[in-house]
Design a protein around this motif. Structure first.
Motif, PDB file in Angstrom:
ATOM      1  N   UNK A  29      64.052  59.058  49.494  1.00 57.63           N
ATOM      2  CA  UNK A  29      63.280  57.913  48.870  1.00 57.63           C
ATOM      3  C   UNK A  29      63.538  57.885  47.279  1.00 57.63           C
ATOM      4  N   UNK A  30      64.818  57.301  46.897  1.00 56.46           N
ATOM      5  CA  UNK A  30      64.807  57.183  45.749  1.00 56.46           C
ATOM      6  C   UNK A  30      64.225  55.951  44.886  1.00 56.46           C
ATOM      7  N   UNK A  31      63.479  55.088  45.421  1.00 58.33           N
ATOM      8  CA  UNK A  31      63.071  53.786  45.184  1.00 58.33           C
ATOM      9  C   UNK A  31      61.642  53.825  45.234  1.00 58.33           C
ATOM     10  N   UNK A  32      60.842  54.812  44.682  1.00 63.08           N
ATOM     11  CA  UNK A  32      59.337  54.873  45.115  1.00 63.08           C
ATOM     12  C   UNK A  32      58.634  55.578  44.145  1.00 63.08           C
ATOM     13  N   UNK A  33      57.395  55.289  43.490  1.00 65.68           N
ATOM     14  CA  UNK A  33      56.605  56.014  42.509  1.00 65.68           C
ATOM     15  C   UNK A  33      56.349  57.103  43.260  1.00 65.68           C
ATOM     16  N   UNK A  34      55.986  58.304  42.450  1.00 63.74           N
ATOM     17  CA  UNK A  34      55.555  59.647  43.040  1.00 63.74           C
ATOM     18  C   UNK A  34      54.010  59.351  43.661  1.00 63.74           C
ATOM     19  N   UNK A  35      53.310  58.603  42.839  1.00 60.16           N
ATOM     20  CA  UNK A  35      51.861  58.407  43.358  1.00 60.16           C
ATOM     21  C   UNK A  35      51.680  57.599  44.658  1.00 60.16           C
ATOM     22  N   UNK A  36      52.653  56.719  44.701  1.00 60.99           N
ATOM     23  CA  UNK A  36      52.642  55.934  45.914  1.00 60.99           C
ATOM     24  C   UNK A  36      53.486  56.774  47.340  1.00 60.99           C
ATOM     25  N   UNK A  37      54.196  57.466  46.684  1.00 62.66           N
ATOM     26  CA  UNK A  37      54.849  58.585  47.916  1.00 62.66           C
ATOM     27  C   UNK A  37      53.903  59.675  48.449  1.00 62.66           C
ATOM     28  N   UNK A  38      52.982  60.272  47.305  1.00 63.03           N
ATOM     29  CA  UNK A  38      51.820  61.194  47.593  1.00 63.03           C
ATOM     30  C   UNK A  38      50.865  60.304  48.514  1.00 63.03           C
ATOM     31  N   UNK A  39      50.630  59.088  48.187  1.00 65.25           N
ATOM     32  CA  UNK A  39      49.579  58.492  48.948  1.00 65.25           C
ATOM     33  C   UNK A  39      49.935  58.488  50.383  1.00 65.25           C
ATOM     34  N   UNK A  40      51.251  57.908  50.497  1.00 63.26           N
ATOM     35  CA  UNK A  40      51.812  57.680  52.001  1.00 63.26           C
ATOM     36  C   UNK A  40      51.788  59.068  52.621  1.00 63.26           C
ATOM     37  N   UNK A  41      52.041  60.155  52.118  1.00 60.78           N
ATOM     38  CA  UNK A  41      52.307  61.432  52.823  1.00 60.78           C
ATOM     39  C   UNK A  41      50.625  62.013  52.991  1.00 60.78           C
ATOM     40  N   UNK A  42      49.748  61.795  52.239  1.00 69.49           N
ATOM     41  CA  UNK A  42      48.459  62.025  52.361  1.00 69.49           C
ATOM     42  C   UNK A  42      47.939  61.202  53.519  1.00 69.49           C
ATOM     43  N   UNK A  43      48.297  59.959  53.622  1.00 69.60           N
ATOM     44  CA  UNK A  43      47.746  59.164  54.827  1.00 69.60           C
ATOM     45  C   UNK A  43      48.474  59.558  55.914  1.00 69.60           C
TER      46      UNK A  43
END
Length: 191
Positions: free
Chosen positions: A105-119
Motif C-alpha cells: 500500500x504505497x499510496x495511502x496515508x498512515x492515519x487512513x491505513x490505521x483507520x481501515x485496519x481498525x475498521x
C-alpha cells in the motif's frame, strides 16, 4: 503448474487472499508467520524468532529450501508472509515453477491505513475467520509507527517489482475489490 509465493506488507491482504484461494481451489498452504513460530518453539537452536527479530538469512534459507522441495510435489502450494523481500525471492526461487506476487500500500496515508485496519478488525468477516490479531494488541501510536515503515517498504517493493517483472498489487485504495479481482485472475492461472 506453479506454486504461489505471496509476499508484501503486513495487513495488505496476503492472508485474506491465501485463505480465499485455499477455500476455492483446495491448495496447500504455508504461513511464514506460523512457520517462524513453530521453528522458534520446536527448534530454538535455529535462532529463528517469531517476534520480528528474525534472523533473515536463516529463515530465508528455510523458506527457499521448502520452495525448492515443492518442485517434486504434484500439489499446488501457496506460501505467504511478510518476511522475505521481492528481490530475495526473485534471486532464490525458480520463476518457471513458482509465481511471486507482492502486496502493498504505497499510496495511502498512515492515519487512513490505521483507520481501515481498525475498521476491518471490527468487521463480521474478521470475527468469523481465524486471523492473527497481533495488530489489535498494539496501540494506535505503535501501529502508526509500524504502518509508516510498512508504507515505505511498500514503495520500495513496488519499485523492485517493476524492475524485476514481479506482479505488485497496490491495496492502498479499493482493497477488497483488488483482492477479489486478484483471486479470480490467479485461480485461472493456477488451474
Amino acid at each position: 503448474m506453479k506454486n504461489l509465493l505471496i509476499l508484501g506488507a503486513v495487513r495488505s491482504g496476503k492472508t485474506t487472499v491465501a485463505k480465499q484461494l485455499i477455500r476455492l481451489g483446495g491448495f496447500n498452504y504455508l504461513s511464514m508467520d506460523f512457520l517462524a513460530g513453530i521453528l522458534e518453539e520446536s527448534l530454538p537452536e535455529t535462532g529463528i524468532k517469531d517476534n520480528g527479530s528474525i534472523d533473515e538469512h536463516k529463515f530465508n534459507s528455510v523458506i527457499f529450501t521448502y520452495m525448492n522441495y515443492l518442485l517434486s510435489s504434484s500439489y499446488i502450494t501457496i506460501v505467504e508472509g511478510s518476511r522475505i523481500s521481492p528481490k530475495k525471492a526473485f534471486d532464490n526461487i525458480n520463476q518457471d515453477m513458482h509465481k511471486i506476487v507482492v502486496f502493498g500500500y504505497p499510496n495511502i496515508k498512515p492515519e487512513q491505513l490505521l483507520s481501515n485496519i481498525r475498521n476491518h478488525e471490527n468487521s463480521d468477516e474478521w470475527k468469523t475467520e481465524t486471523h492473527e490479531n497481533w495488530t489489535q494488541q498494539l496501540d494506535d501510536t505503535e501501529m502508526l509507527s509500524l504502518l509508516r515503515e510498512q508504507i515505505e517498504n511498500s514503495k520500495k517493493y513496488q519499485k523492485d517489482c517493476e524492475k524485476l517483472g514481479i506482479d505488485f498489487i497496490d491495496t492502498s485504495i479499493d482493497r477488497d475489490k483488488k483482492l477479489d479481482d486478484f483471486v479470480k485472475n490467479i485461480l485461472t492461472f493456477l488451474s
